[in-house]
Write an enzyme that holds these catalytic residues in place. Sequence first.
Site, PDB file in Angstrom:
ATOM      1  CG  ASP A  51     110.296  28.699  47.936  1.00  0.00           C
ATOM      2  OD1 ASP A  51     111.662  28.529  47.851  1.00  0.00           O
ATOM      3  OD2 ASP A  51     109.844  28.434  47.079  1.00  0.00           O
ATOM      4  CD  GLU A 240     114.777  33.479  46.149  1.00  0.00           C
ATOM      5  OE1 GLU A 240     114.192  33.704  44.954  1.00  0.00           O
ATOM      6  OE2 GLU A 240     115.331  31.782  46.109  1.00  0.00           O
TER       7      GLU A 240
END
Length: 991
Positions: A51, A240
């Site tokens: 991420d 997401e």
Amino acid sequence: MQVNPRSWICLAFNLSLVVAIAFHGRLFAAEINWGDPSTARPPAVLQNMGDPTIIKEGNWFYLYASGPGIPGARSTNLVDWEALPRVFPTDDRPAWSPITDGVAANEFWAPQITKYGSQYRMYYSHSTLGSQRSVIGFATATTLDPNSVFYGWRDQGLVLESVVNDPGGYNAIDPKMHVEVAGENGVGVNNVNKNWLMWGSYWSGIFVTALNRTTGKNPSDSRYQIASRGQTDGPGPGIEGPTVVWRNGYYYLFVSYDGDVNYNVRVGRSLNLNGPFLDRLGRSMTSGYATPLLAPYGKYRATGHNDALIGQSSGYDLFVHHTWIKNNVRALQVRPMFWDADGWPLVGEPITQYPSAASTALPGAWVHQTEWRNTTTITYATNGTFSASSGESGTWQINSGRLTLTWLNGLVQQLALHPDGNSYVGRATDDSDIRGWRVPATPPGTNGSYNLASRWQGGLIPGLGDVAIVEDDGTVSVSASEPEWRLTDIRVGSSMGSLGAMYQTGGKVTQDGWMRIGISGTGSLDHSGGMDQIAGFLTVGENQGSSGFVNLRGTGTLNCTDLAVGWTHFSSRGEVSIQQGTFNVSGASFIGLEGTGTLSVAGGTMNATGNGWGAFRIGNWPNINSMGTGTVNLRGGVVNANNTTWVGGFGKGIMNLTGGTWNQIAGNLVVGEKADSTYLGRGDLNQSGGTLNSSYVFLQQGTYNLSGGTLSVAGVGDYASNATGIFNFNGGVLRATVPNANFLVVDTASVQAGGAIVDTQSNDTTIAQPLAGPGGFTKRGTGRLKLFGSLAYLGSTKVEAGVLEISNANFTASIGASTMMVDFLAPPPDGEYTVLPGSLNGNPTSSFTGLGNFQTASFSPLTGKVTVATVSGFNYWAGVGVTMTPELLLAYGVGGATAPGQSGEQSTLSIDSGVLRMTAIVRINDAAVTVLAQTNTNLSSPSSWVDLAANRFGTPSANTSGVPAGCQRRVFEAPIQGEAMMFMKLKVIRQ
């Protein structure tokens, strides 16, 4: 951050469990490894990170990622990285955070860094997997350089939170803060430096709101949903990781879809930061649409959760994301980002040198890939032409960093060429990815060379009991100059995120175990010569996230006991391509066992003997997440199946025939084995060319689309009482190989625009199946084809040979190429009778039997109907029952008595076998008197009387009884040709 990972454990069906236990129970003499992990993986400092976010300060690029304390790294060349101190060095959770559960308490997710004025703002999330109880906080710093005396991060507390069943519907994780600058358009254009926060994961999607620019928090009550995939009450389907950049008038919103190894990045754009964001086709991201940008391919898995950096690098913008590598390790990658002519981003290959080296000329061999999976080799020539290993070719041209490929079939591909000239990327009109990279002069591997047996780890050649493992970008080859390899197993692409390749140009490899191509990583076998003898399974794409590729393209032979392509997990993918050579499988061939499997045959021969599972099971098995999907493409060559073929076993099966020959030598071909509440098996067989020979084709739960080629069978039918079978005629030939009274029995038979063509050959065949649709029907072959079902197809009917028999409750029609017989079972009422649902292509001579007295019939090829009418209202000039006296005979030449004043016989008028017949006595002894017959069908038109076409003067009767001297009894006849009424009279002409 992936918050809804699916289980990494898959349930294999009984066969795979039994075999796997036996396999893993072996004791191997040695494991011989080939590959170089130091060059095959990202730097260690970028491993165990996910991420990511990226920013540049001075000459340094900084990366931060999920993990304890928020780890980071920095580099000046995007290749060599050094670790940074963690943002929160003590790994302590924020004191204000309500997240206290176990490991999660010290884990920070999806940090995102932005500079506002002279301040760096790091937004992060704190949560637990699969929970909606989440918070977003942020920390600030004045410099990112850990060597600066001013270095240090300060936590600024809560920005946004969500609770279980949050009324806002969102999950407060994966933050992205965007600062508007002068020149941007959209919301806040007059508010330069306005701060915007984006967030969201799963649940109801991605949101945006304004922040207080001074505090960096205090979100506005106005919150806009800008992307969604339709989920409103839980963790899925996956969307997401938002990030946004502004470029040339548009805001570009990047999001990540799905999870696990299928993690991928998509993009949309908008003129306004609060939307609507649309994909390349103009569809809204709030309706679940987004343009694919980066998806798993090759050895790269879970390619998702990105950030982007615009205008801060040389030659291209930057795109950073994470991927899964060997041993289930998550690591970061940095890639170049280009822009196509329409202003949409394109993501290239991972950066290995920065700044880029001088551009290398294009000519040479390249790997060319489309749709993340379809791979071919292209050789670019210096004269501006290219040729592909698939047999296609075209021309190429470079202009201002854009590579244009023009294929001979008319396809044009516009590609962004990397500044170093060693890779390119583009997008097809259907949004599918196109990418290519130069084939190295020397394939990667230990010492940068092929394995030539003598160089295999100290000169060892694999021997009996050995296992050869090819991964970490290792490449091995077998040639005719080498001694025979005799070993237990070969594993190519063994571990997740690893890449291995095997090339065989000759020689012989004998295994008493398995050959496994793509076990958990990506493996390939390129077989252009020699022989492989595999005692066990050949598996191609085996476990979760694996990809396997086998290409048989030479004169060699590949032998194995069983074949499994796309094996034990829904995310496994395998492809086998046969272009030349021979492939022998003595057991069963599973194509899409629990994953996705593809078998493509363009040439050569494949022989599948089969076992208790059949010869082929295409799309075989469901698992807890999805069903196995198998596809067979036959474009050329020959496939011989010596046992049953299941297209859609308990999973989804597809067979596409565009050429070649499929011989179902033994057993039958079953389309869709089973479908109920447990198994969702379904099959589709699409034939547009080639030949398929089988005993029977059973449509248990599936569809056969015949649009070309020839299907030669004894019959096509439902496999069971609960079957749902559909057969679509749309061109192509359905050929009967034996006489069969139930040649086609399915739930629905559709005659589509291409029409139905049935060739009986010399066989008498019956189809009791209703036929309907817009197309026509053609009968071929010398045999008799009986159609007993209702006919509602709209096109014309053509009989090229033999007899087409159509039966219903009223008649049986036998139609040949030049004659037609309609046999009425009983005299029918007058009216129209439909023989064919449309016109007849031809004009046969028609005859009719079974009509009643005074009935006549005619057939119209234009309408396909027979008209039956009773002949009535016939009359003659003297009136019915008028006695012909001698005076009439003398005066008019027509009469019936022997002397004046005597009564005479009446003239007669009758109908017999479609002929109107009049009998009368006429004078023949007066040359000045001539008597002839005329007919008319309309008395209101006197000018419509016409002479008889034949024998207008009548035919002498053999009956001379009562005929006066100088007279003769004559018969006048006129055929009736469907007229409802006809009149006949005798006309006397006196000179």
